[in-house]
Design a protein around this motif. Structure first.
Motif, PDB file in Angstrom:
ATOM      1  N   GLN A 134       0.797  -1.240   0.000  1.00 41.81           N
ATOM      2  CA  GLN A 134       0.000   0.000   0.000  1.00 41.81           C
ATOM      3  C   GLN A 134       0.820   1.276   0.000  1.00 41.81           C
ATOM      4  O   GLN A 134       0.301   2.342  -0.268  1.00 41.81           O
ATOM      5  N   HIS A 135       2.102   1.178   0.373  1.00 50.45           N
ATOM      6  CA  HIS A 135       2.907   2.404   0.332  1.00 50.45           C
ATOM      7  C   HIS A 135       4.250   2.151  -0.353  1.00 50.45           C
ATOM      8  O   HIS A 135       4.745   1.030  -0.405  1.00 50.45           O
ATOM      9  N   ILE A 136       4.853   3.242  -0.848  1.00 48.37           N
ATOM     10  CA  ILE A 136       6.111   3.155  -1.588  1.00 48.37           C
ATOM     11  C   ILE A 136       7.268   3.026  -0.602  1.00 48.37           C
ATOM     12  O   ILE A 136       7.338   3.760   0.386  1.00 48.37           O
ATOM     13  N   GLU A 137       8.181   2.100  -0.887  1.00 49.36           N
ATOM     14  CA  GLU A 137       9.355   1.948  -0.025  1.00 49.36           C
ATOM     15  C   GLU A 137      10.602   2.525  -0.696  1.00 49.36           C
ATOM     16  O   GLU A 137      11.083   3.569  -0.320  1.00 49.36           O
ATOM     17  N   GLU A 138      11.156   1.838  -1.697  1.00 51.62           N
ATOM     18  CA  GLU A 138      12.333   2.361  -2.397  1.00 51.62           C
ATOM     19  C   GLU A 138      12.422   1.731  -3.766  1.00 51.62           C
ATOM     20  O   GLU A 138      11.521   0.990  -4.173  1.00 51.62           O
ATOM     21  N   SER A 139      13.526   2.009  -4.477  1.00 42.35           N
ATOM     22  CA  SER A 139      13.699   1.416  -5.794  1.00 42.35           C
ATOM     23  C   SER A 139      14.802   0.355  -5.705  1.00 42.35           C
ATOM     24  O   SER A 139      15.318   0.092  -4.627  1.00 42.35           O
ATOM     25  N   GLY A 140      15.172  -0.234  -6.845  1.00 38.75           N
ATOM     26  CA  GLY A 140      16.112  -1.365  -6.831  1.00 38.75           C
ATOM     27  C   GLY A 140      17.452  -1.050  -6.182  1.00 38.75           C
ATOM     28  O   GLY A 140      17.915  -1.780  -5.310  1.00 38.75           O
TER      29      GLY A 140
END
Ligand SMILES: Cc1ncc(COP(=O)(O)O)c(C=O)c1O
Length: 355
Positions: free
Chosen positions: A227-233
């Protein structure tokens, strides 16, 4: 830096510098002449040495190959106009390496072993630090288990190594990303905050699927509900909405504590920008995209410093972001960070260490 440790140095007989084309550097392919090595045996880091970069001989029963006890770091050194070598926040990488080590049952590397190994290696290979604007030396410290034993338990022996690669001007073209709501990179209680090799292995398959759909990278969401954005690769990710800089907090144990992230937040706060370290909900992101309120989105990381995001796919729908103006926060902070890294601007945060 005062040297108190004994580090044996064996120099290469034939430098690879003459055959290295500094105008055509592929990230991670050209490797400098020497490497630093230390062995963890009988409860201590011993046999500190710098030797020519060369292949390792491993037993097929090597514990890392089977159970993945392996962690790493990534940082950069820059050359200023006087030809001096400047390291950007190596103390932060040293600290983060040991945080990863604790989680993965790997013995910590004492600060002086890390720093002196690093400084002596860079001193010896100083000609490998590119002098061109925008270029730098990428530095890869790492630790891995070296027991030859098939059994799931922490290894008793380890190797700590550092090698370096000259890299060209890393301009990241604006990237397109997909919000990942099926696969998971990290979950609370897991290893997401550690720079552990296995975290990256597990992320390859979902990233590959996204690439096949035409996206450069994923935006990972929380592992529980997506449900929420954490980080990218390999980057933390930041958003500007209503002139406020929003990025995920790093206290859940699911996100890597990026050093670029911390530097950008510091500079943002100093510039008077409103900063919110909080989770951005996927619906909130989508609403902002729909209503044209998302002013900027970008990744932060050592490789690119700032990678602008041009397109975001949420729940199967593509949204295009406005083009970044010169005045955009991400461009301003990129210029400021570059100026600090190359010694063109006063380092008021004690981020730079000269070799
Ligand atoms: C998963 C992940 N997140 C964030 C980052 C950015 O961290 P840093 O700014 O320290 O390079 C990296 C790169 O190291 C990474 O691998």
């Amino acid at each position: 830096m005062k040297t108190t440790l004994q580090i044996d140095i064996k120099k290469t007989e034939k430098s690879r510098l003459p055959e290295t084309d500094f105008d055509d550097l592929v990230f991670g392919k050209s490797i400098s002449d020497h490497m630093f090595v230390a062995d963890y045996v009988n409860g201590e880091w011993t046999d500190l040495r710098i030797e020519p970069y060369a292949p390792l001989h491993l037993n097929p029963a090597n514990a890392t190959l089977h159970y993945g006890q392996s962690i790493f770091e990534g940082m950069k050194a820059y050359k200023n106009v006087e030809g001096e070598i400047l390291l950007f926040r190596p103390d932060a990488n040293q600290k983060r390496l040991n945080e990863s080590a604790e989680r993965m049952c790997i013995p910590e590397v004492p600060e002086e072993v890390f720093m002196e190994g690093l400084f002596q290696l860079l001193d010896l290979d100083r000609d490998w630090v590119p002098a061109k604007a925008g270029a730098s030396l990428y530095i890869r410290p790492f630790i891995f288990a070296t027991d030859d034993y098939l059994g799931v338990r922490p290894s008793e022996k380890y190797k700590f190594m550092i090698f370096t690669c000259p890299v060209g001007n890393y301009y990241s073209k604006p990237v397109s990303v997909k919000v990942e709501t099926k696969y998971t990179r990290a979950i609370e209680g897991g290893t997401g905050f550690a720079k552990a090799a296995g975290n990256y292995a597990g992320s390859l398959y979902p990233a590959l699927l996204a690439q096949k759909q035409g996206f450069d990278q994923l935006l990972w969401t929380d592992g529980k509900n997506h449900q929420h954005i954490e980080e990218s690769g390999t980057m933390n990710v930041m958003f500007v909405i209503n002139n406020t800089l929003i990025t995920a907090p790093v206290n859940t144990g699911t996100i890597l504590k990026g050093i670029t992230r911390d530097s950008v937040l510091t500079l943002a706060r100093e510039s008077g920008m409103k900063v919110e370290e909080r989770f951005l909900k996927v619906v909130e992101l989508e609403d902002a995209l729909k209503e044209g309120r998302l002013q900027e989105a970008f990744g932060t990381g050592t490789a690119a410093t700032i990678a602008h995001i041009a397109k975001i796919n949420v729940n199967g729908k593509d949204y295009t972001l406005p083009e970044k103006t010169d005045n955009a926060f991400s461009n301003q902070v990129l210029r400021k960070l570059d100026a600090i890294k190359y010694g063109l601007e006063e380092d008021t945060h004690e981020w730079i260490q000269k070799v």
